[in-house]
Design an enzyme around this catalytic site. Structure first.
Site, PDB file in Angstrom:
ATOM      1  N   ARG A   1       6.044 -39.809 -14.589  1.00 15.82           N
ATOM      2  CA  ARG A   1       5.865 -39.662 -15.647  1.00 15.82           C
ATOM      3  C   ARG A   1       4.513 -40.053 -16.402  1.00 15.82           C
ATOM      4  NH1 ARG A   1       8.403 -42.337 -18.584  1.00 15.82           N
ATOM      5  NH2 ARG A   1      10.196 -44.020 -18.150  1.00 15.82           N
TER       6      ARG A   1
ATOM      7  N   TYR B   1       6.399 -32.779 -11.972  1.00 21.57           N
ATOM      8  CA  TYR B   1       6.927 -33.611 -11.347  1.00 21.57           C
ATOM      9  C   TYR B   1       7.642 -34.328 -11.951  1.00 21.57           C
ATOM     10  CZ  TYR B   1       8.262 -38.253  -8.539  1.00 21.57           C
ATOM     11  OH  TYR B   1       8.894 -38.376  -7.821  1.00 21.57           O
TER      12      TYR B   1
ATOM     13  N   LYS C   1      13.624 -35.975 -20.569  1.00 25.05           N
ATOM     14  CA  LYS C   1      13.501 -36.975 -20.978  1.00 25.05           C
ATOM     15  C   LYS C   1      13.080 -36.160 -22.553  1.00 25.05           C
ATOM     16  CE  LYS C   1      13.879 -40.823 -18.292  1.00 25.05           C
ATOM     17  NZ  LYS C   1      15.098 -41.398 -18.737  1.00 25.05           N
TER      18      LYS C   1
ATOM     19  N   HIS D   1      18.341 -43.426 -24.445  1.00 22.02           N
ATOM     20  CA  HIS D   1      18.117 -43.611 -22.985  1.00 22.02           C
ATOM     21  C   HIS D   1      19.479 -44.440 -22.347  1.00 22.02           C
ATOM     22  CE1 HIS D   1      15.158 -44.751 -19.658  1.00 22.02           C
ATOM     23  NE2 HIS D   1      16.038 -43.311 -19.641  1.00 22.02           N
TER      24      HIS D   1
ATOM     25  N   SER E   1      13.202 -47.362 -17.356  1.00 23.75           N
ATOM     26  CA  SER E   1      13.408 -46.851 -16.414  1.00 23.75           C
ATOM     27  C   SER E   1      12.986 -48.249 -14.794  1.00 23.75           C
ATOM     28  CB  SER E   1      12.151 -45.676 -16.595  1.00 23.75           C
ATOM     29  OG  SER E   1      12.233 -44.743 -17.587  1.00 23.75           O
TER      30      SER E   1
ATOM     31  N   CYS F   1      15.172 -49.656 -13.689  1.00 21.35           N
ATOM     32  CA  CYS F   1      15.985 -51.404 -13.866  1.00 21.35           C
ATOM     33  C   CYS F   1      17.489 -51.094 -13.647  1.00 21.35           C
ATOM     34  CB  CYS F   1      16.204 -51.302 -15.329  1.00 21.35           C
ATOM     35  SG  CYS F   1      14.634 -52.400 -15.130  1.00 21.35           S
TER      36      CYS F   1
ATOM     37  N   ASP G   1      21.835 -42.042 -17.375  1.00 23.56           N
ATOM     38  CA  ASP G   1      20.595 -42.241 -17.840  1.00 23.56           C
ATOM     39  C   ASP G   1      20.525 -41.376 -19.783  1.00 23.56           C
ATOM     40  OD1 ASP G   1      18.115 -42.102 -17.347  1.00 23.56           O
ATOM     41  OD2 ASP G   1      17.503 -40.308 -17.622  1.00 23.56           O
TER      42      ASP G   1
ATOM     43  N   ARG H   1      12.984 -40.072  -5.693  1.00 24.13           N
ATOM     44  CA  ARG H   1      14.037 -39.628  -6.452  1.00 24.13           C
ATOM     45  C   ARG H   1      14.664 -39.062  -5.426  1.00 24.13           C
ATOM     46  NH1 ARG H   1      14.247 -41.797 -11.146  1.00 24.13           N
ATOM     47  NH2 ARG H   1      12.247 -42.763 -11.643  1.00 24.13           N
TER      48      ARG H   1
END
Ligand code: SAT
Ligand code: MN
Length: 590
Positions: free
Chosen positions: A80, A208, A217, A237, A259, A261, A286, A375
């Site tokens: 991002r 991406y 998001k 989130h 993100s 973690c 998420d 990913r």
């Protein structure tokens, strides 16, 4: 309800509102063809076949990874881009100091110039999608227009996309408009723009993840957080996980972490063998949409239907469920491959990469073989711990909210907020060391309130007030916790083993929710009595436990001072109640 005749009608005729928007985008972008996504398996196979033919996808070893594919993004397009992400509200103050802001007219003009003619020689795909179960009143719909077939494949996995979503849009007459083009993949011509007042998103120049899969998001957090404020709910989130204890009681937790973690790992946690009788059910990994229910509790749905998870580090020890889940029907992005076309990433116990994530012969001197933000995209239904309640239209009731950051020091393993209002301060105080999920320096501590710093679509001051207002409507609010799995000792080693062992901390929360254990009051909130943490079978010395639960008043006074300065940036929009909570904590520290 859609009639039988509706079902036979071609998609463009179902919703005139969508069709006329598609027409205007076609005028602007000049595609060679327009394709409306139906959302069928056959369609998925067809688009996959086309991408294989164009060598945009690589088929992975079918004996070991059936129906798995590899996509390599442009090397300059791997995460991002927060510095190019804007919230475009009429009043700058409504976007707040937490967002980059641009005037909506100016932003539209700029984007129109980028979009003009950008789809020549390309196909324009129309993806109607529903965020949340199709039958849930809590779900919200959108339409993404994109010129990337890779984005289509991802959206077909990550959302309920296709005809059924378009039928719902036709009934409701309301949808979020997301326009996306990969453009030239030029970082100099890249923008992710949000227009919350128009329920619109415009994204150009990246293919991406969160930049391009607009349901995620952009819609489910930035636009939805704005919608949620209007409508009296929360778009967060957060992962959603159900934990069944050996007594057979199930409690649902919603947990916010920045993100990369470990949210996906926590959402599909494997109970350690030394804690028998526990079961874990994943609702989401998420994003959580949280609604006050008629019973005074908070109810959660996962707006997504798949996972876009970090690959490196996934192995049978860290996350057996994820490891099993991504062995078939999975789209990999930016991993390495072995000589026999198996995907490979750092943290796998075996295998040797021959090509790195860019498809070059692997050379350790050039860095890791798989990109640190590589990913997997996979359907949630592939998860061995998938909850049957993930499709419940009313969602699942939440017993506890958990905030967590990646902190070397300061934050103890776990503490409990005194009440909802204090919990909002605890959430607002979240800070974490940065990861590879976003472009920029990795490992520096930054404030990330509610893990929403990159994702809140409006002024954080208004957002915290909204949190307080939602709490005031809950007769049975969830308890609120803060955890830190990442605390280090003086030598830099992790004090806590993490992964499945985190269940020991969550188990304590459940006991608190059931009213079966007490806690020690401290200046910052309630800490577990050490004997209430079930540490059977864990090799953790009393010293480590002491360090994990210790609070250093000097560090905390400094933390409070930093937090006060940070919150001060929100000026008049900062709720006075948060400052009052801060002063209470500060007074308790001295
Ligand atoms: O690229 S995404 O925003 O989808 C992943 C993340 O940062 O959590
Ligand atoms: Mn995330």
């Amino acid at each position: 309800m859609a009639t039988a005749a509706d079902r036979l009608r071609p998609l463009p005729q179902l919703s005139p509102a969508v069709s006329s928007w598609v027409d205007s985008v076609r005028e602007l972008t000049q595609p060679r063809a327009v394709y409306w996504c139906e959302g069928t398996e056959a369609e998925m196979r067809e688009i996959t076949a086309q991408l294989l033919e164009q060598a945009q996808l690589t088929k992975l070893n079918p004996a070991h990874f059936p129906d798995c594919y590899l996509y390599r993004s442009a090397p300059n397009d791997v995460a991002r881009v927060e510095h190019l992400t804007y919230i475009c509200t009429r009043a700058r103050e409504d976007a707040g100091p937490n967002n980059h802001w641009m005037d909506p007219q100016q932003a539209h003009t700029r984007m129109r110039e980028l979009f003009r003619g950008c789809m020549r020689e390309r196909t324009l795909y129309v993806i109607p999608y529903c965020m949340g179960p199709l039958a849930s009143p809590l779900s919200r719909c959108g339409v993404e227009i994109t010129d990337s077939a890779y984005v289509v494949l991802n959206m077909l996995i990550m959302t309920r996309a296709g005809r059924a979503a378009l039928e719902r849009i036709a009934r409701e007459g309301r949808f979020v408009r997301g326009l996306h083009s990969v453009g030239e993949l030029d970082p100099e011509r890249r923008f992710i723009m949000h227009f919350p007042e128009e329920l619109a998103i415009e994204s150009y120049g990246s293919g991406y993840g969160g930049n391009a899969l607009l349901g995620k998001k952009c819609h489910a957090l930035r636009i939805a957080s704005w919608q949620a404020r209007r409508e009296g709910w929360l778009a967060e989130h957060m992962l959603i996980v159900g934990l069944q204890n050996p007594r057979g009681e199930t409690h649902y937790l919603a947990c916010a972490f920045p993100s990369a973690c470990g949210k996906t790992n926590l959402a599909m946690l494997i109970p350690p063998a030394s804690l028998p009788g526990w079961r874990v059910f994943t609702v989401g990994d998420d994003i959580a949409w949280l609604h006050p229910g008629a019973d005074g509790r908070l109810w959660a749905i996962n707006p997504e239907s798949g996972y876009f998870g970090v690959v490196p580090g996934t192995n049978p020890q860290t996350n057996r469920n994820a490891y099993e889940m991504i062995r078939r029907d999975t789209l990999f992005t930016n991993v390495a491959v072995t000589a026999d076309d198996q995907p490979w990433w750092e943290g796998l116990p075996s295998g040797t990469p021959v090509l790195d994530w860019q498809g070059r012969p692997y050379d350790p001197a050039r860095g890791p073989a798989a990109h640190p933000n590589s990913r997997f995209t996979v359907s949630a239904r592939r998860n061995p711990s998938y909850s049957v309640h993930a499709e419940d239209p009313s969602g699942v009731p939440i017993s506890a909210l958990v905030f967590g950051g990646r902190r070397r020091e300061v934050a103890p393993l776990v503490y409990e907020a005194r009440d909802w209002q204090h919990g909002v301060l605890v959430g607002a105080s979240l800070a974490s060391e940065t990861t590879a999920a976003a472009v920029g320096q990795v490992g520096v501590t930054r404030r990330d309130p509610m893990a929403m710093q990159p994702f809140c679509g409006y002024n954080f001051g208004d957002y915290w007030q909204h949190w307080l207002d939602v709490g005031a409507r809950l007769a049975r609010p969830p308890r609120i916790y803060h955890v830190n799995w990442f605390r280090r000792d003086a030598d830099g080693g992790y004090l806590w083993p993490g992964y499945g062992e985190n269940l020991r901390v969550l188990a304590w929360m459940l006991e608190r929710c059931a009213g079966r254990v007490g806690a020690q009051e401290s200046a910052i909130g309630n800490l577990p009595h050490p004997h209430d943490l079930d540490l059977r079978g864990l090799d953790l010395g009393p010293q480590s436990l002491g360090a994990l639960l210790s609070i250093d008043p000097a560090l905390w006074r400094q933390e409070i001072a930093e937090l006060r300065a940070y919150l001060g940036r929100y000026g008049e929009r900062l709720p006075a109640a948060l400052l009052a909570e801060l002063s209470t904590t500060e007074a308790r520290l001295t």
